[in-house]
Structures are given as C-alpha cells and as structure tokens.
Design a protein around this motif. Structure first.
Motif: not given
Length: 110
Positions: A81-82, A107, A109
């Motif tokens: 995710l990051y 940031k 995702v």
C-alpha cells in the motif's frame, strides 16, 4: 496530535500494533505494566508509535516463532500500500518493546 481532517490510512493497519502491546506485553506483566500510544499528523506525514513493557520471564514459544505473523502481515501490507513511502522500526530491550511507523499519506496505492 495534528490536523487529521481529510487524512486517510488503510483500514485496520494500526490495530495489530496496539493488540500486540496488550497481548504480548502488559497482559503478562504483573507490576508496573505500561503501554504508550502516540499518533501525530504533520501535513501529509503520519507518525505512529506504540511502546509497552515486557514480562521479565519470556514464555518459551513451542512453535519456534521469532516474529509473529501479525507483524509480518503488517509489513507486507505496508509494502503493497505504501511502497517506499513508509519507515518502520522496532526497538526492543529486556524491559520494553516498541514500534515506530512513519507514513506518507499522499502516496497510498489503492
């Protein structure tokens, strides 16, 4: 601390750290049990910190695990995710265990 309006993180991302502080830490400490939790947002950056006391005598792990599946799963989620937008550190002594997590909230995702 800080301005949290409009800021979002992945669901349930921080919960395992809090659970672990109680499950593996203070629930097994008979005196002077301690948990501290800090969450701070500065612009698009989040800093999350959990510290807890540890029992003096560690229980032997019959399965031979050195790191719980919960921490491994959280690290994997952070990577997904990051990617390259987080910093995760562990700090452990004989008496205390702590984690520190920095996230760039812009940031993620999805």
């Amino acid at each position: 601390e800080g301005e949290t309006a409009g800021k979002k993180i992945a669901p349930m991302l921080l919960l395992p750290f809090v659970e672990n502080a109680f499950k593996h830490g203070v629930s097994k400490v008979s005196k002077n049990a301690m948990v501290t939790i800090k969450l701070e947002v500065d612009g698009s950056n989040l800093h999350f910190e959990v510290k807890n006391s540890k029992p003096l005598l560690q229980e032997k792990d019959e399965a031979g695990y050195t790191e719980g599946i919960g921490l491994k799963n959280v690290k994997r989620r952070l990577e997904l995710l990051y990617p390259k937008n987080y910093e995760f550190t562990l700090d452990e002594t004989d008496q205390k265990f702590g984690i520190s997590l920095y996230l760039n909230l812009e940031k993620i995702v999805i």
